[in-house]
Design an enzyme around this catalytic site. Structure first.
Site, mmCIF file in Angstrom:
data_model
loop_
_atom_site.group_PDB
_atom_site.id
_atom_site.type_symbol
_atom_site.label_atom_id
_atom_site.label_comp_id
_atom_site.label_asym_id
_atom_site.label_seq_id
_atom_site.Cartn_x
_atom_site.Cartn_y
_atom_site.Cartn_z
ATOM 1 N N ASN A 10 45.907 40.027 42.656
ATOM 2 C CA ASN A 10 44.968 40.716 41.775
ATOM 3 C C ASN A 10 44.413 41.894 42.556
ATOM 4 O O ASN A 10 43.589 41.714 43.445
ATOM 5 C CB ASN A 10 43.852 39.741 41.365
ATOM 6 N N LYS A 12 42.557 44.296 41.516
ATOM 7 C CA LYS A 12 41.210 44.746 41.094
ATOM 8 C C LYS A 12 41.203 46.281 40.994
ATOM 9 O O LYS A 12 42.207 46.855 40.627
ATOM 10 C CB LYS A 12 40.156 44.208 42.056
ATOM 11 N N HIS A 93 38.126 36.782 34.470
ATOM 12 C CA HIS A 93 37.793 36.860 35.899
ATOM 13 C C HIS A 93 36.271 36.929 36.052
ATOM 14 O O HIS A 93 35.587 37.551 35.256
ATOM 15 C CB HIS A 93 38.459 38.082 36.524
ATOM 16 N N GLU A 95 34.448 38.618 37.868
ATOM 17 C CA GLU A 95 33.876 39.977 37.933
ATOM 18 C C GLU A 95 33.726 40.567 36.537
ATOM 19 O O GLU A 95 32.829 41.377 36.296
ATOM 20 C CB GLU A 95 34.746 40.856 38.849
ATOM 21 N N GLU A 163 38.270 29.744 40.415
ATOM 22 C CA GLU A 163 37.789 30.700 41.405
ATOM 23 C C GLU A 163 36.270 30.581 41.547
ATOM 24 O O GLU A 163 35.526 31.177 40.757
ATOM 25 C CB GLU A 163 38.138 32.123 40.969
ATOM 26 N N GLY A 169 36.173 37.259 47.756
ATOM 27 C CA GLY A 169 35.937 38.427 48.603
ATOM 28 C C GLY A 169 34.941 38.198 49.723
ATOM 29 O O GLY A 169 34.493 39.144 50.370
ATOM 30 N N SER A 208 39.190 34.085 48.497
ATOM 31 C CA SER A 208 39.450 34.210 49.935
ATOM 32 C C SER A 208 40.671 33.411 50.404
ATOM 33 O O SER A 208 40.703 32.932 51.541
ATOM 34 C CB SER A 208 38.210 33.834 50.756
#
Ligand code: PGA
Length: 250
Positions: A10, A12, A93, A95, A163, A169, A208
């Site tokens: 991904n 992003k 996701h 985010e 996730e 991250g 991660s």
């Protein structure tokens, strides 16, 4: 049943035409690992050139709108990304859930629309740090799965990704026991929702994941692959994760 492992990248809001050179090594590693699936989700503008550069690699979108078309300035539809060469899309996701305030119902609609346009779907769920600290991780993941999963979901076209937001991250990952526990909870929830079909549905871990921890995570029960952000941007980090999955699938 044996579920084929899936290693999905991904990118992003990262990447460029020049960065597509990384796909060469990734595509070569994917071709050398026929027992697993490899996919890379890229920004919408890079889907067509990525597909042209690596026609045998599954290239995907990072999100699609829930509507087929219409007055939604700045958004991209499932039909558009399909036409550009996407084979799949990520939906839900964290985010998007946090930055764009997407609800599980939005995610449910997006997944169904994507499927209708011939895209495979990676549907993300996961708790925040605050929710985990409050002992609500299992509850949140169950609720997001229940509210986001489309009615006709099938393992042929839909993959769930767990996730935990606090692992994305950050370089922090849950313990192996924590990952295994949530994956078992998702599997049980899927069983309750879609019955026997649940055993065909892949559940990825994301947050991660990197070359150092991939083998251990991928060996866990009910972990059918990984959704990889930062470590998918370059072949030197992503390829070892592909190889770790390949070794477990030999
Ligand atoms: P990360 O991102 O691997 O950079 O933590 C994972 C994701 O958000 O899909």
């Amino acid at each position: 049943m044996t579920r084929r492992k899936l290693i999905a990248g991904n990118w992003k809001m990262n990447g460029s035409l020049a960065a597509l050179a990384e796909l060469d090594g990734i595509a070569a590693a994917a071709a050398a690992a026929p027992g697993i699936d490899v996919a890379v989700a890229v920004p919408a503008t890079l889907i067509a050139p990525a597909h042209a550069r690596a026609p045998n690699l599954a290239i995907g979108a990072e999100d699609v709108h829930q509507d087929d078309d219409g007055a939604h300035t700045g958004c991209v539809s499932a039909g558009m990304v399909r036409e550009a060469g996407a084979a799949f899309t990520i939906v839900g996701h964290s985010e998007r859930r946090s930055d764009q305030h997407e609800t599980s119902h939005d995610v449910y609609l997006k997944a169904a629309t994507a499927h209708r346009h011939g895209l495979k779907v990676i549907l993300c769920v996961g708790e925040t740090q605050q929710e985990r600290d409050a002992g609500r991780a299992a509850h949140i993941v169950r609720a997001q799965t229940e509210e986001s999963l489309p009615d006709d979901a099938h393992g042929d076209w839909l993959t769930v990704a767990y996730e935990p937001c606090w692992a994305i991250g950050t370089g922090r990952t849950p313990t192996m026991d924590e990952i295994a526990a949530i994956h078992a909870i998702i599997r049980a929830k899927l069983q309750q929702m879609i019955g026997d079909g649940a055993s065909d549905m892949r559940i990825l871990y994301g947050g991660s994941a990197n070359p150092a921890n991939a083998a251990e995570i991928l060996a866990l029960e009910n972990v059918d692959g990984a959704l990889v952000g930062g470590a998918s941007l370059t072949a030197d980090k992503f390829v070892p994760i592909i190889q770790a999955a390949k070794a477990l699938s030999a």
